[in-house]
Design a protein around this motif. Structure first.
Motif, PDB file in Angstrom:
ATOM      1  N   GLY A  20     -92.810  58.707  86.319  1.00 56.31           N
ATOM      2  CA  GLY A  20     -92.628  60.058  86.814  1.00 56.31           C
ATOM      3  C   GLY A  20     -91.625  60.165  87.938  1.00 56.31           C
ATOM      4  N   ALA A  21     -91.412  59.089  88.672  1.00 54.41           N
ATOM      5  CA  ALA A  21     -90.449  59.107  89.774  1.00 54.41           C
ATOM      6  C   ALA A  21     -89.022  59.252  89.272  1.00 54.41           C
ATOM      7  CB  ALA A  21     -90.580  57.827  90.607  1.00 54.41           C
ATOM      8  N   PHE A  22     -88.809  59.013  87.980  1.00 54.18           N
ATOM      9  CA  PHE A  22     -87.461  59.050  87.424  1.00 54.18           C
ATOM     10  C   PHE A  22     -87.304  60.187  86.415  1.00 54.18           C
ATOM     11  CE2 PHE A  22     -88.462  54.579  88.434  1.00 54.18           C
ATOM     12  CZ  PHE A  22     -87.572  54.408  89.475  1.00 54.18           C
ATOM     13  N   ALA A  23     -88.111  61.202  86.559  1.00 56.88           N
ATOM     14  CA  ALA A  23     -88.057  62.321  85.640  1.00 56.88           C
ATOM     15  C   ALA A  23     -86.966  63.317  85.992  1.00 56.88           C
ATOM     16  CB  ALA A  23     -89.403  63.035  85.603  1.00 56.88           C
ATOM     17  N   SER A  24     -86.332  63.125  87.140  1.00 59.01           N
ATOM     18  CA  SER A  24     -85.257  63.999  87.591  1.00 59.01           C
ATOM     19  C   SER A  24     -84.302  63.170  88.439  1.00 59.01           C
ATOM     20  CB  SER A  24     -85.825  65.171  88.400  1.00 59.01           C
ATOM     21  OG  SER A  24     -86.495  64.683  89.547  1.00 59.01           O
ATOM     22  N   PRO A  25     -83.113  63.718  88.748  1.00 58.08           N
ATOM     23  CA  PRO A  25     -82.114  62.930  89.487  1.00 58.08           C
ATOM     24  C   PRO A  25     -82.418  62.841  90.976  1.00 58.08           C
ATOM     25  CG  PRO A  25     -81.249  65.104  89.016  1.00 58.08           C
ATOM     26  CD  PRO A  25     -82.572  65.017  88.315  1.00 58.08           C
ATOM     27  N   THR A  26     -83.513  62.164  91.302  1.00 58.53           N
ATOM     28  CA  THR A  26     -83.936  61.984  92.689  1.00 58.53           C
ATOM     29  C   THR A  26     -83.187  60.820  93.322  1.00 58.53           C
ATOM     30  OG1 THR A  26     -85.671  60.477  91.982  1.00 58.53           O
ATOM     31  CG2 THR A  26     -86.247  62.821  92.131  1.00 58.53           C
ATOM     32  N   PRO A  27     -83.228  60.699  94.667  1.00 52.58           N
ATOM     33  CA  PRO A  27     -82.625  59.512  95.311  1.00 52.58           C
ATOM     34  C   PRO A  27     -83.182  58.203  94.767  1.00 52.58           C
ATOM     35  CG  PRO A  27     -83.100  61.197  96.950  1.00 52.58           C
ATOM     36  CD  PRO A  27     -83.702  61.690  95.655  1.00 52.58           C
ATOM     37  N   GLU A  28     -84.474  58.207  94.369  1.00 57.51           N
ATOM     38  CA  GLU A  28     -85.069  56.985  93.824  1.00 57.51           C
ATOM     39  C   GLU A  28     -84.389  56.549  92.531  1.00 57.51           C
ATOM     40  OE1 GLU A  28     -87.896  58.835  96.584  1.00 57.51           O
ATOM     41  OE2 GLU A  28     -86.791  59.625  94.843  1.00 57.51           O
TER      42      GLU A  28
END
Length: 263
Positions: A20-28
């Protein structure tokens, strides 16, 4: 060449939990990749996802459109083998070709990440090349992205393509010896071909080496990486010519796949 890494089950489980942490273009996401786009490139990646949604509804280009399917299995997987280039020469005016581009990957992702590169995207399916051309135009990439609707065996014999490219790419197209026969004839002197693969064995390497001996090329680098969120092991193989590719390659349409070199 480096030994194959041995991912642990625990590491894979932990990665899967973080999907879920990579479901959008986040800094992570960009931290996991090891490179971060600027604001304009971020906007282009988001626009690319939207374009892919719209065209996928008409043509069923790919199932990898939403959340981590797009950001990891499309964007990160397209770009991670290019990290040295993205970090050291992001403004290089490279001539690149993506063979078997399908829904536009890795070609469109590379066009966004390398703002001075010129991309030729090749696919034999007309409805796909038309869709990708429309996406490139919507993203403001049309001046740098050219679509060719043809079999790559023909591309490799065209005067304006053979021996013209600094970087030739192919992702999920065919067996490695077949892809090598597609890509090596396209390379300029000093150019490199990049094969995107999954698992990779000693037998795979031996088959590829036999094909490369005929094509007058060699494997100059092999890298492997686990994609984030347990998305699997990826292998990137970089090929370099050691002499001009013999004129008989690529062979006639359909022959490389039916009779792979070195088999």
């Amino acid at each position: 060449m480096p030994a194959d890494p041995e991912p642990t089950a625990a590491a894979a489980a932990n990665a899967a939990e973080s999907d879920g942490a990579f479901a959008s273009p986040t800094p992570e996401l960009w931290q996991a990749l090891g490179w971060a786009p600027d604001d304009n490139q971020r906007a282009q990646f988001l626009a690319l996802q939207q374009q892919l949604r719209e065209w996928n509804g008409r043509l069923n280009l790919t199932r990898l459109v939403e959340e981590a399917d797009f950001w990891i299995a499309q964007v990160v997987d397209s770009l991670w083998p290019l990290l040295p280039l993205l970090r050291e020469r992001p403004e290089a005016p490279l001539r690149c070709i993506d063979v078997g581009t399908g829904g536009g990957f890795p070609g469109l992702a590379v066009a966004i990440a390398l703002p001075n590169a010129r991309l030729t995207l090749v696919d034999s399916v007309g409805r796909k090349t038309q869709a990708v051309q429309a996406m490139a135009e919507a993203l403001g990439l049309a001046e740098r992205v050219e679509l060719r609707c043809e079999r790559v065996e023909l591309t490799g014999r065209q005067k304006r393509c053979r021996g013209q490219f600094d970087l030739a790419l192919a992702r999920a197209v065919a067996a490695a010896p077949v892809v090598a026969e597609y890509l090596v004839p396209l390379l300029a002197s000093g150019g490199e071909a990049l094969l995107y693969r999954g698992q990779w064995s000693d037998d795979d390497q031996a088959e590829l080496d036999r094909a490369l001996a005929l094509l007058k090329a060699r494997v100059s680098r092999r890298e492997q990486r686990e994609l984030p969120a347990g998305r699997g092991l990826r292998t990137a193989l970089t090929l370099q010519p050691v002499a001009p590719c013999p004129a008989q390659y690529p062979r006639a349409v359909g022959v490389p796949a039916k009779l792979p070199l070195g088999a």
